[in-house]
Write a protein that holds these residues in place. Structure first.
Motif, PDB file in Angstrom:
ATOM      1  N   PRO A  97      46.911  52.359  33.294  1.00  0.00           N
ATOM      2  CA  PRO A  97      48.120  51.520  33.285  1.00  0.00           C
ATOM      3  C   PRO A  97      49.187  52.274  33.275  1.00  0.00           C
ATOM      4  CG  PRO A  97      46.828  50.721  31.189  1.00  0.00           C
ATOM      5  CD  PRO A  97      46.191  51.894  31.864  1.00  0.00           C
ATOM      6  N   ILE A 128      46.463  46.258  33.142  1.00  0.00           N
ATOM      7  CA  ILE A 128      45.295  46.805  34.110  1.00  0.00           C
ATOM      8  C   ILE A 128      44.330  45.631  33.865  1.00  0.00           C
ATOM      9  CG2 ILE A 128      44.214  48.212  32.469  1.00  0.00           C
ATOM     10  CD1 ILE A 128      43.880  50.181  34.748  1.00  0.00           C
ATOM     11  N   CYS A 129      43.401  45.700  34.498  1.00  0.00           N
ATOM     12  CA  CYS A 129      42.123  45.011  34.172  1.00  0.00           C
ATOM     13  C   CYS A 129      41.013  45.629  34.889  1.00  0.00           C
ATOM     14  CB  CYS A 129      41.956  43.530  34.444  1.00  0.00           C
ATOM     15  SG  CYS A 129      41.767  43.312  36.388  1.00  0.00           S
ATOM     16  N   LEU A 130      39.784  45.167  34.772  1.00  0.00           N
ATOM     17  CA  LEU A 130      38.506  45.842  35.228  1.00  0.00           C
ATOM     18  C   LEU A 130      38.577  45.833  36.593  1.00  0.00           C
ATOM     19  CD1 LEU A 130      35.411  43.254  35.038  1.00  0.00           C
ATOM     20  CD2 LEU A 130      37.811  42.638  34.857  1.00  0.00           C
ATOM     21  N   ILE A 187      40.229  49.256  37.643  1.00  0.00           N
ATOM     22  CA  ILE A 187      39.526  50.558  37.451  1.00  0.00           C
ATOM     23  C   ILE A 187      38.314  50.437  38.233  1.00  0.00           C
ATOM     24  CG2 ILE A 187      37.922  51.159  35.548  1.00  0.00           C
ATOM     25  CD1 ILE A 187      39.611  49.804  33.599  1.00  0.00           C
ATOM     26  N   LEU A 243      43.984  37.674  33.756  1.00  0.00           N
ATOM     27  CA  LEU A 243      43.776  38.697  33.023  1.00  0.00           C
ATOM     28  C   LEU A 243      44.502  39.872  32.418  1.00  0.00           C
ATOM     29  CD1 LEU A 243      41.266  39.643  31.134  1.00  0.00           C
ATOM     30  CD2 LEU A 243      40.312  40.855  33.163  1.00  0.00           C
ATOM     31  N   PRO A 244      45.571  40.435  33.475  1.00  0.00           N
ATOM     32  CA  PRO A 244      46.130  41.540  33.053  1.00  0.00           C
ATOM     33  C   PRO A 244      47.157  41.328  31.971  1.00  0.00           C
ATOM     34  CG  PRO A 244      46.018  41.293  35.573  1.00  0.00           C
ATOM     35  CD  PRO A 244      45.562  40.203  34.979  1.00  0.00           C
ATOM     36  N   ARG A 281      37.385  36.250  36.571  1.00  0.00           N
ATOM     37  CA  ARG A 281      37.959  37.599  36.328  1.00  0.00           C
ATOM     38  C   ARG A 281      37.103  38.720  37.078  1.00  0.00           C
ATOM     39  NH1 ARG A 281      33.382  37.246  32.293  1.00  0.00           N
ATOM     40  NH2 ARG A 281      34.723  36.237  30.618  1.00  0.00           N
ATOM     41  N   THR A 295      36.493  44.976  30.639  1.00  0.00           N
ATOM     42  CA  THR A 295      37.454  46.041  31.145  1.00  0.00           C
ATOM     43  C   THR A 295      37.147  47.142  30.378  1.00  0.00           C
ATOM     44  OG1 THR A 295      39.296  44.405  31.773  1.00  0.00           O
ATOM     45  CG2 THR A 295      40.041  46.720  31.386  1.00  0.00           C
ATOM     46  N   MET A 311      34.209  49.132  32.052  1.00  0.00           N
ATOM     47  CA  MET A 311      34.678  49.780  33.307  1.00  0.00           C
ATOM     48  C   MET A 311      35.594  51.013  32.677  1.00  0.00           C
ATOM     49  SD  MET A 311      33.659  48.178  35.894  1.00  0.00           S
ATOM     50  CE  MET A 311      32.014  48.037  35.133  1.00  0.00           C
ATOM     51  N   PRO A 368      43.118  44.586  28.037  1.00  0.00           N
ATOM     52  CA  PRO A 368      44.153  43.714  28.419  1.00  0.00           C
ATOM     53  C   PRO A 368      44.445  42.451  27.238  1.00  0.00           C
ATOM     54  CG  PRO A 368      42.477  43.511  30.073  1.00  0.00           C
ATOM     55  CD  PRO A 368      41.954  44.188  28.749  1.00  0.00           C
TER      56      PRO A 368
END
Lengths: 834, 205
Positions: free
Chosen positions: A82, A93-95, A98, A226-227, A722, B18, B21, B163
């Motif tokens: 982030p 940030i979210c998955l 990444i 999600l973020p 998501r 998250t 990851m 998050p």
């Protein structure tokens, strides 16, 4: 029993063993299918040996616009974190962000320009040079436009693709109404004057901390936003009562204090029932209704039109109003009907620019005198009442509402929605008490034929309770921090005056069925497989076009129908220090070059300029992306932006906060709505011919069709997740570890069909079929099936979800703010073992 | 003394993976392996539900090395490759690991993974933090509590990226740290407490 002993019962060692390592996903690691046969190229010729960090914004379409700090080593993206300055809440940030560390190098990338070699749809291509591709595309554009005019070309670009110059440069059509995400907004937004048809009328989600009730209906915020999911959890911790209404036990439902299951497609009935209860039990906010809504406005009972001060259809004269109070309002001439901004072309007398309520007042009955008065001259209007003037009789919109609401009792709503009557009543009471937020979404009832009615019913519910324009209250879609936070007032690159998009007389969803002048198409993003239902109709039409071009970093299902597939760069690649400037989550965000373009991919500006050069149009485009960035900043109407340069923002950390962003963003705190009357205009006289001037219950067209349901018994919800942003990230191999396309059904529906989790099933109806794996899941409502949207043949076992979805457009669609919504989830299917 | 730890607030965890990851990225975790997973408790499908519709419930449980004070993996390691470091973390000396996988059998949390083959990375190159050692074929690996970050006073990457703000990192031996306070005030508990492993990772909610 102590708290610490609970987990012993909750989770066993066996649970850990069962779901080990990468096999935590339902079915382990999915195979990445791709029509591309080109090998993944490693590394980059211009690799820099050192390690450095550069910053870029991520995807637009989730509303995240996360600024990411990207570590580059040996010329490769190796890490993202982030990024931001100041308040860490804005560093998100979210998955998916990444996963880019692997995704951008993945097999999903289009690596070089490709030309079709097989039939359209077959996905057979050969590699060609950029020069050949661009020369042939430019020639095709010229030929089509010379023969049929500039609007022979259709250019459609998603928010995600920075190809905004193409359509005006070419004078192309742009595909008209979208039909997507406008279901609820069509019904809600005319009332608030906000939301742009997408129901984006809510304050930012941080406002939930100040709510007593956050009622989420048809939104899966904890996945699709999600973020900034922390806002949901912060509100819950702050004591807001989080209640989620959803047919399925969604992630958001599971994180709420309470989940209320509902029959799919019946959100309108819930809102109507709640409104009736509130009106019948003295729970309404009378002051708000009187002064901040159109409910006290007089409606001509014969025509159903709102009475106005003047206009072409005179129905009464000043003589009828001969009282002092009216005279004081001045210049009272004829009261007329019409003049609503929503009236559209049905009334030729409607002014092209609708008159405001100030210019042409609506009328109310003064409670003290019983005399009709212009609404803006009366501070105590009668809510309920009728009056006869000459030969015309008028009733207040409120009186009409009492009539139209009569059948919509809570008992009736309970039967329609499947929610117990007592629960609806308690919910209505709690909502009315407030402050309450009504959080709506794009993934639920929005994608059904009666979505506008749900939106209109939500507007009425809000209007009768005054749950808007005060801390903790609001209505609309709260998803997407960059949508609901403070937007940065960016300027734009000034296009040449003679560049303009052609008017789009038809929308993409109509093109297969109606005469149009489109002979060639350029799609930046997957329009073919994602933007219409029953996609086989669209692909048949696309196959008739003279040329089709797909420009995208990734190979999409729709690209199979393209003649040319051009590789664009991802957000992480550029050929200049700075690519673009955008408005993010209450901050300006910039795209710095993180790495060089991968493979043979080229930037948006390079591709646009190369097409322009071949058409002699490049003089209208910025010479460099840095020039574009600084023009976007310098042309802002606000000094704090226009004084910035992209270099300054870079030095500041690649973000620039909107001033005062730590203050929660509110909407209409002064209760002056940007509507015709300046109030919540909840009475829609443009819909009188459809009987929807006030919301009237109407069941969904397909899923309520009992005969069809006997044949295809499962309602198919296609929803957000998501793990993806629409069709994006299906090809991200790290995310494939977690999810592969599958259809979820209730275990009772699975066993009735002799299906077990992991079986490949055929999902079908009269429109088409596709094959995916099935998962039996108790979170799914019996009688329904749930699948994440954008499941295409590229990643399904076979076929496209979109081949089965409902493309029936409702009759009143053309009278709605954004045209008809495509009822993707008003779809019935049957499932059987493949 | 120092006892670095993470507290995971399950009330806030939205099961988004998250952390999974972030860990994979930071620690250059190769294909087929994950150090950090999110379970949908007692469900055999992701985002499943316990119970029968509509009487259902769901708990997401992120699981990685629990950094036990009485680590079963350490006790069975025949070479001393697995050790407890001065900050309370359970670490592996990859040079000493002989690949016997006794530790994997002993760990009640199934937190360890094994490089059965030469590690493969789909990107074709190493990613993540350059300071993280690249593990060869034949060694066990697991969450290090982002040793390379936490040695420098930084938070683990899963904590940075969450998050939902569900993960709190700090020193359990410091009674004033946020993690200590949360564990104390919110009745933090340990996974499989009856195993006697005394994990540093605590769960809340």
């Amino acid at each position: 029993m102590t708290d610490s002993s609970q987990p012993l019962n909750r989770i066993s060692r066996r649970s850990f063993l069962k779901a080990s390592g990468a096999a935590a996903g339902i079915l382990g690691i999915a195979g990445a299918s791709s029509v591309l046969s080109l090998a993944v190229e490693q590394g980059n010729a211009n690799a820099q040996p050192s390690e450095y960090i550069a910053r870029t914004y991520h995807q637009v379409h989730c509303g995240g616009m996360c600024s990411l700090a990207c570590t580059v080593r040996d010329g490769r993206l190796v890490k993202v974190q982030p990024n931001g300055v100041g308040n860490p809440d804005f560093q998100t940030i979210c998955l998916k962000g990444i996963s880019e560390v692997s995704h951008i190098y993945g097999t999903g990338r289009v690596q070089a320009p490709m030309k079709r070699t097989g039939a359209r749809g077959a996905g057979e291509f050969e590699r060609i040079s950029w020069d050949q591709a661009l020369d042939e595309i430019a020639a095709a554009i010229k030929e089509a436009q010379a023969a049929h005019g500039n609007d022979a070309v259709l250019v459609m670009t998603t928010d995600e693709a920075d190809f905004g110059f193409l359509a005006p440069m070419l004078g192309a059509q742009t595909g008209g109404m979208s039909g997507i995400d406008v279901g609820i907004g069509n019904g809600l937004d005319p009332a608030t004057g906000m939301g742009a048809g997408y129901a984006m009328s809510a304050p930012e989600a941080r406002d939930w901390q100040r709510s007593k009730l956050v009622l989420t209906v048809g939104s899966n915020y904890c996945e699709s936003s999600l973020p900034n999911v922390f806002t949901f959890l912060d509100a819950k911790e702050a004591g807001a009562h989080m209640v989620t209404v959803d047919p399925h036990y969604s992630t958001t439902a599971s994180k709420s204090d309470e989940w209320i299951p509902i029959e799919p497609g019946t959100d309108a009935a819930l809102f109507l029932g709640m409104t009736s209860y509130i009106l019948a039990n003295g729970l309404a906010d009378e002051e708000f209704m009187k002064l901040h809504t159109s409910l006290p406005f007089l409606v001509d009972q014969a025509s159903g039109q709102l009475a106005r001060h003047h206009g072409t259809t005179a129905i009464a004269t000043a003589a009828n109003f001969a009282t002092d109070s009216v005279a004081a309002a001045g210049e009272l001439g004829e009261i007329s009907v019409g003049g609503s901004p929503n009236e559209g072309a049905s009334d030729g007398a409607t002014p092209a620019v609708p008159e405001t309520g100030e210019e042409n007042p609506f009328y109310v009955i003064d409670a003290a005198t019983g005399v009709p008065m212009p609404y803006n001259s009366c501070d105590n209007p009668q809510l309920e009442g009728t009056i006869t003037i000459g030969n015309s009789s008028y009733a207040t919109a409120y009186s009409l509402l009492l009539d139209t609401q009569a059948p919509f009792t809570t008992q009736w709503a309970a039967e329609i929605t499947g929610i117990p009557q007592e629960r609806i009543e308690a919910l209505a009471k709690e909502y009315a008490e407030g402050p309450s937020a009504l959080a709506l979404g794009w993934g639920g009832n929005d994608k059904m034929t009666n979505a506008d009615i749900a939106g209109h019913a939500a507007a009425i519910l809000t209007a009768v309770t005054g749950n808007i324009g005060k801390p903790g209250a609001g209505v609309g879609v709260y998803v997407g921090p960059s949508y609901n936070g403070y937007s940065a007032p960016l300027g734009s690159w000034a296009l040449p005056e003679d560049w303009a998009v052609a008017s789009s007389t038809l929308s993409l969803y109509d093109m297969p069925f109606k005469q149009n002048n489109v002979h060639g198409a350029i799609f930046c993003g997957d329009f073919v497989a994602q933007h219409v239902a029953a996609m086989d109709n669209l692909t048949q039409w696309v196959d008739t076009l003279d040329f089709v071009v797909s420009i995208d970093p990734y190979f999409t299902e729709g690209a199979k129908w393209a003649d040319y597939v051009l590789p664009a760069t991802s957000r992480f690649e550029y050929d200049e220090p700075f690519g673009n400037v955008k408005s993010g989550y209450s901050q300006i965000v910039i795209q710095e070059k993180v790495i060089d373009p991968l493979f043979e991919a080229k930037t948006d500006l390079w591709i646009t300029r190369e097409i322009a050069k071949r058409l002699g149009l490049e003089a209208g485009l910025p010479a460099t992306a840095v020039e574009r960035c600084n023009a976007i900043l310098a042309s802002s109407a606000e000094e704090w932006v226009s004084s910035l340069t992209v270099e300054q923002i870079s030095e500041n950390g690649a973000v620039w906060p909107v001033p005062d962003r730590d203050t929660i963003r509110e909407v209409v705190p002064d209760l002056v709505f940007p509507t015709t009357s300046g109030r919540m205009d909840v009475y829609y006289d443009n819909l009188v011919e459809y009987g929807q001037e006030l919301p009237q219950w109407e069941a969904c067209t397909e899923i309520a069709d009992e005969a069809l349901r006997a044949q295809f018994p499962l309602q198919l919800s296609n929803v957000r997740t998501r793990f993806r942003i629409h069709n994006q990230f299906y090809d991200a191999d790290w995310l494939q570890l977690l999810y592969e396309p599958l259809i979820m059904i209730n275990p009772e529906d699975a066993s009735a069909r002799n299906l077990s989790t992991g079986d490949v099933v055929k999902v079908y109806n009269n429109r088409g079929s596709f094959q995916v794996k099935v998962a039996a899941n108790n979170a799914i409502r019996p009688g329904s099936a749930r699948i994440y949207e954008a499941a295409t043949a590229l990643h399904n076992v076979e076929g496209n979800l979109q081949s089965t979805t409902n493309d029936t457009l409702i009759q009143r669609g053309s009278a709605l703010m954004c045209g008809p919504v495509i009822p993707f989830s008003d779809t019935l299917v049957e499932i059987e073992k493949a | 003394m120092t006892r670095l730890a993470i507290a995971i607030n399950l009330d806030r965890c939205v099961g988004c993976h998250t952390c999974t990851m972030a860990c994979k990225m930071q620690n250059n975790v190769p294909e087929g392996l994950l150090w950090n997973r999110v379970l949908t408790t007692n469900c055999d499908v992701v985002d499943g539900a316990e119970g029968t519709y509509p009487n259902v419930s769901r708990v997401y449980t992120p699981i990685a090395c629990q950094h036990c004070q009485n680590a079963a993996c350490q006790r069975v390691c025949p070479t001393g490759a697995t050790y407890k470091d001065e900050k309370g973390r359970v670490e592996i000396d990859y040079e000493k690991c002989i690949g016997c996988r006794m530790c994997m059998a002993a760990c009640p949390y199934n937190a360890r993974v094994f490089n059965w083959q030469t590690p493969v990375r789909t990107t074709g190159a190493n990613y993540g933090d350059a300071a993280v050692p690249v593990r060869p074929k034949g060694v066990a690996e697991k969450c290090t509590l982002c040793k390379e970050r936490t040695d420098n006073g930084e938070e683990p990457m899963c904590v940075v990226c969450c998050p939902a703000h569900a993960r709190i990192f700090g020193d359990l031996d410091d009674p004033d740290s946020e993690v200590s306070r949360l564990v104390r005030e919110r009745h933090g508990y340990q996974m499989l407490e009856d195993m006697g492993t005394n994990p540093s990772v605590h769960y809340i909610g």
